[in-house]
Design an enzyme around this catalytic site. Structure first.
Site, short mmCIF file in Angstrom:
data_model
loop_
_atom_site.label_atom_id
_atom_site.label_comp_id
_atom_site.label_asym_id
_atom_site.label_seq_id
_atom_site.Cartn_x
_atom_site.Cartn_y
_atom_site.Cartn_z
CG ASP A 91 -7.99 0.24 2.89
OD1 ASP A 91 -6.87 -0.29 2.83
OD2 ASP A 91 -8.34 1.19 2.17
CG ASP A 100 -2.31 0.46 0.92
OD1 ASP A 100 -2.60 0.69 -0.27
OD2 ASP A 100 -3.12 0.60 1.85
#
Length: 523
Positions: free
Chosen positions: A439, A387
């Protein structure tokens, strides 16, 4: 305890289908920066205007169209900050579509030109000397480039606003002007609202989905608690095999490396071939996964209320035995999916997308499981680095943030639907607040593990791990939005979520002297 019949049977065949759209492109930055970076563009005397984000409202034969977004230049005049102060004027194309020469017909109007043949300043001077009130320039790419000056530029005394829009927005304007239609425009730059009212709802949606997915099997499906395997040396492996559910996909440490490699390859492919067809491919995969998720959620809820419904089967030609629940639920789920796919531009499309996404994520978290925090550490830390790299570091290599570029999609095609989203009702710029499925999914795997571990080891709220990991997730998501607000740019949510969830269970396990058990636990 009696186990209720459940539509969960036979789900293993959809694992590959679900993992492709969800796990490969599910991690993304939370929120996107809609302001312009002042410090990275040069300022020179008489060419030092702040960049303004411009709302371009236009009418075609009196009918108002959806507003477009543009950006002002370092030079020229500024646009007003209120709609009331903005003048509504006709839009006219100069005699030369590139607008490099004077054109009398644009006097008193807003000039609309294409980029090319001459510089920004030459176009702006030609428009100003022709008496235009403003200049709209359509870029030749689907992006808004920053219009700046060089040290050798002169003739910067004109005062008309100069605004650039993307290629897709420019095509919409030119198409509206074809056929001698009357097009009018209004340019202004409203101030952004200080409070984003959509964020609390999005936070609640993400936290609720994570908690719901963790407890779904126990609370809704109603399966028995699995006791931990015996500790004996010779029979531990056999006992583990005896309690293993063949429908569950149990992750291994090497999964982390596969995720990094495959996800990065797919991300790069979509970055370099960011086209309508690739976006529609992801939409198609999302629809298939969303259909499966909606069917699973509705079916398990019905069977929970009416246990006999799951046993009633109907034989269909060429299909075989199908449960009555499926015959009722599947057409409804298919209707929702088709309506969403065909009305993605609707103001209410986010409702269908969220329903499909939540259903798909809950289903994935029932199928895919982590056996211990050794696997959790490998996967979450890999996703954490993935990420950060593709959001923050990739711009130094590819000139743009690969993650954000891919997630935005193309202006003339569908956006990638791998997000939960909420409309910004209090923001004059409209748009959505979003959080990527990854997420929720990646921390959700750890949250679900903590719940299963607590149940199998007879732990309650006080001495368990699930409540604390959930609190860690809630705080991590809160820190993400604080970072988004302070830094004014897209944030990789796993940067905050991984330390707050994995760090919580590891620290708590160490403090209780149970870290070794958590590290080597077996589902």
């Amino acid at each position: 305890m009696t186990v209720a019949a459940s539509p969960r049977r036979g789900r293993g065949s959809v694992v590959a289908l679900l993992l492709l759209p969800v796990l490969l492109l599910a991690c993304r930055a939370a929120g996107f920066n809609t302001d312009f970076e002042e410090d990275k563009s040069p300022k020179l005397p008489r060419c030092d205007n702040p960049f303004q984000k411009v709302k371009l409202v236009y009418w075609v034969d009196g009918e108002q169209m959806s507003a477009l977004i543009g950006m002002t230049a370092r030079f020229g005049g500024m646009v007003p900050d209120t709609e009331a102060a903005a003048e509504r004027l006709p839009a006219v194309v100069p005699s030369s579509k590139t607008g490099c020469h004077k054109s009398p017909q644009i006097a008193g109007n807003i000039a609309v030109t294409e980029r090319g043949e001459c510089t920004y300043l030459e176009k702006a001077n030609a428009a100003a000397s022709s008496g235009a009130k403003a200049l709209i320039m359509a870029n030749d790419i689907d992006d808004m480039g920053k219009m700046v000056c060089s040290k050798n530029d002169t003739a910067l005394d004109f005062k008309i606003p100069v605004v650039i829009v993307s290629r897709s927005s420019g095509l919409k304007i030119f198409e509206a002007m074809d056929g001698a239609k009357k097009v009018e425009m209004q340019l202004y730059s409203p101030n952004k609202a200080p409070f984003d009212g959509a964020i609390p709802f999005l936070w609640l949606m993400a936290v609720s989905t994570t908690a719901c997915a963790a407890v779904w099997t126990a609370v809704v499906v109603g399966e028995e608690v699995k006791k931990p395997p015996p500790e004996g040396e010779g029979d531990q492996e056999a006992a583990a095999a005896a309690v293993e559910d063949p429908e569950i996909v149990e992750l291994q440490p090497e999964t982390a490396f596969v995720f990094i490699i495959v996800s990065s390859c797919v991300l790069l492919f979509l970055f370099f071939f960011n086209s309508i067809w690739s976006a529609w491919l992801m939409v198609g995969l999302f629809c298939l996964g969303g259909l499966q998720g909606l069917h699973y959620l509705a079916s398990t809820l019905i069977v929970r209320v009416c246990k006999k419904c799951g046993d009633t089967k109907i034989k269909l030609p060429a299909v075989g035995n199908v449960t009555a629940v499926t015959l009722v639920v599947l057409p409804i789920a298919l209707f929702i999916v088709v309506m969403w796919a065909t009305h993605q531009s609707s103001p209410f499309a986010w409702v269908g997308q969220n329903l499909m996404g939540i259903g798909m994520m809950i289903l994935v978290l029932q199928i895919v499981q982590m056996p211990n925090i050794k696997v959790a550490s490998a996967l979450l830390i890999s996703a954490f680095l993935y990420d950060i790299f593709w959001v923050f570091i990739s711009p130094f290599i590819f000139k743009k943030s690969v993650m954000i570029t891919v997630a935005k999609g193309t202006e003339d095609g569908p956006s990638l639907p791998m997000v939960l989203k909420m409309p910004k009702e209090f923001d004059v710029w409209n748009g959505y607040d979003m959080i990527g499925f990854g997420d929720i999914l990646f921390p959700g795997l750890l949250v679900a593990f903590s719940f299963r571990y607590d149940r199998s080891h007879g732990k309650g709220v006080a001495n368990g791990y699930f409540p604390y990991v959930m609190i860690g997730y809630a705080f991590g998501l809160s820190f993400t939005y604080v970072g988004l607000y302070l830094m004014k740019s897209g944030q990789p949510a796993l940067l905050y979520l991984v330390p707050c969830t994995l760090g919580t269970i590891a620290a708590l396990g160490a403090q209780r002297g149970e870290l070794s058990q958590l590290w080597n636990a077996k589902s």
